[in-house]
Scaffold this active site. Structure first.
Site, PDB file in Angstrom:
ATOM      1  N   ASN A 148       0.865  -1.187   0.000  1.00 55.19           N
ATOM      2  CA  ASN A 148       0.000   0.000   0.000  1.00 55.19           C
ATOM      3  C   ASN A 148       0.892   1.224   0.000  1.00 55.19           C
ATOM      4  OD1 ASN A 148      -2.948  -0.913   0.335  1.00 55.19           O
ATOM      5  ND2 ASN A 148      -1.787  -2.180   1.790  1.00 55.19           N
ATOM      6  N   GLU A 149       1.137   1.705  -1.197  1.00 53.65           N
ATOM      7  CA  GLU A 149       2.061   2.814  -1.395  1.00 53.65           C
ATOM      8  C   GLU A 149       1.383   4.135  -1.034  1.00 53.65           C
ATOM      9  OE1 GLU A 149       4.940   1.989  -1.737  1.00 53.65           O
ATOM     10  OE2 GLU A 149       5.429   0.762  -3.476  1.00 53.65           O
ATOM     11  N   PRO A 150       2.182   5.225  -0.890  1.00 62.17           N
ATOM     12  CA  PRO A 150       1.580   6.534  -0.626  1.00 62.17           C
ATOM     13  C   PRO A 150       0.426   6.792  -1.601  1.00 62.17           C
ATOM     14  CG  PRO A 150       3.945   6.682  -0.460  1.00 62.17           C
ATOM     15  CD  PRO A 150       3.651   5.288  -0.936  1.00 62.17           C
ATOM     16  N   SER A 152      -2.536   5.318  -0.930  1.00 62.62           N
ATOM     17  CA  SER A 152      -3.504   4.251  -0.610  1.00 62.62           C
ATOM     18  C   SER A 152      -4.455   4.754   0.470  1.00 62.62           C
ATOM     19  CB  SER A 152      -2.773   3.014  -0.084  1.00 62.62           C
ATOM     20  OG  SER A 152      -1.902   2.511  -1.058  1.00 62.62           O
ATOM     21  N   THR A 167      10.225   2.186  -3.528  1.00 61.60           N
ATOM     22  CA  THR A 167      10.069   0.753  -3.248  1.00 61.60           C
ATOM     23  C   THR A 167      10.849  -0.067  -4.262  1.00 61.60           C
ATOM     24  OG1 THR A 167       7.880   1.174  -2.358  1.00 61.60           O
ATOM     25  CG2 THR A 167       8.322  -1.081  -3.051  1.00 61.60           C
TER      26      THR A 167
END
Ligand code: GLP
Length: 250
Positions: A148-150, A152, A167
Site C-alpha cells: 500500500n504505497e503513498p 492508498s 520501493t
C-alpha cells in the site's frame, strides 16, 4: 498503540514469535483454527526462524493454521526465486506442518482480465475463514504496509497497484537492478489489513527510525499509509533500539 522496544531485532523477533506461538497453542488446544496474516521482506525472517524452532523443539503445530500473505509482485511466476511465494516456502512453510491448501498468497500470474475478481475473492476468502487473528507487518521506507504505497486510502481493498519508485529502488539489489523489479504488485488493502483482530508491526535498524516516528506520531494520512494503524484498537509496535531512536517517549 502499544510500543515495545528491544535491545536488538533478535529479541524483538522472539517477542513476536512468542505472541503468535501463544495464540496458536491456545487455539490448537481447543481445536480451533488460527488465521495468520503474513509479511515478507527482511524484517520477519527471524520471526519465521523462531516459529520453526517452536515447531521442531516444542511441537507447536501449524496443522490448523490458515495463512494469507500481504502481497506478491505482478507479474510474477511462483517458481521465480524473487517471488514472495518462494520466500514464504523457503523461510517458513517448507519447515512446518502447514497444509498446502491452507496457504494463500496473491497469485502473481493471474491473467490481467481476471485480477479484479481474483482480488475480491481474496478478501472474501479471508472473511469466510473468520478474519485474520494476527497480522504481522514490516514497513517500507516510504511508510507503505504490504504494498500500500503513498496514496492508498483507508477504504482500499486487495487490488493491483503500481509500485512506488522508492520501493523499486529498495528492491533493486534483490532483482539485480531496478530495471528487473516489477512495476506492479497485488496487495491486501488498508481496509483488509485493519480488519485483523490484532496487528504486530516490526521495524529494525536506523534506516526505519524516521518513518517509524512519522507513522506512530504524525498526522494520519494516505501519503504515509502506515499512519492508518493509529486508528486500529489492537496494534503492537515492536522495535529494536535503533528503529526507536528518534521516539520521544517520556
Ligand atoms: C516490501 C514488502 C513489505 C515490507 C517492506 C519492507 O516492500 N512488500 O511488506 O514490509 O518490503 O522490507 P524490509 O523488511 O526488507 O525492510
Amino acid at each position: 498503540m502499544n510500543i515495545n522496544i528491544f535491545e536488538n531485532s533478535d529479541l524483538g523477533s522472539q517477542f513476536v514469535a512468542n505472541r503468535i506461538g501463544k495464540v496458536l497453542a491456545a487455539r490448537n488446544s481447543v481445536s480451533r483454527p488460527t488465521v495468520l496474516g503474513l509479511a515478507t521482506g527482511s524484517t520477519p525472517i527471524e520471526v519465521y526462524s523462531e516459529l520453526i524452532k517452536k515447531h521442531r523443539d516444542e511441537g507447536l503445530s501449524f496443522e490448523n493454521v490458515v495463512t494469507f500473505n500481504l502481497d506478491e509482485y505482478y507479474p510474477m511466476e511462483p517458481s521465480d526465486i524473487q517471488s514472495y511465494y518462494h520466500f514464504m516456502h523457503q523461510h517458513l512453510f517448507d519447515s512446518v506442518d502447514i497444509q498446502p491448501d491452507n496457504v494463500f498468497i496473491p497469485n502473481g500470474k493471474i491473467h490481467e482480465h481476471k485480477v479484479i475478481k481474483y482480488c475480491e475473492q481474496y478478501d472474501d476468502k479471508i472473511a469466510q475463514v473468520g478474519g485474520i487473528d494476527i497480522q504481522i507487518l514490516g514497513i517500507g521506507a516510504n511508510g507503505h504496509i504490504g504494498f500500500n504505497e503513498p496514496g492508498s486510502e483507508l477504504n482500499s481493498v486487495t487490488r493491483l497497484v503500481e509500485l512506488d519508485e522508492q520501493t523499486r529502488k529498495d528492491a533493486a539489489a534483490t532483482f539485480n537492478g531496478i530495471e528487473n523489479v516489477p512495476t506492479s504488485a497485488i496487495t491486501m488493502g488498508i481496509n483488509t489489513i485493519l480488519k485483523a483482530k490484532e496487528i504486530l508491526i516490526m521495524a529494525w535498524g536506523k534506516r526505519k527510525a524516521e518513518i517509524i516516528k512519522q507513522c506512530l506520531f504524525g498526522e494520519v494520512t494516505s501519503t504515509k499509509p502506515a499512519t492508518f494503524l493509529q486508528t486500529h484498537p489492537n496494534v503492537s509496535v515492536v522495535l529494536d533500539a535503533e528503529a526507536a531512536s528518534l521516539l520521544d517517549l517520556d
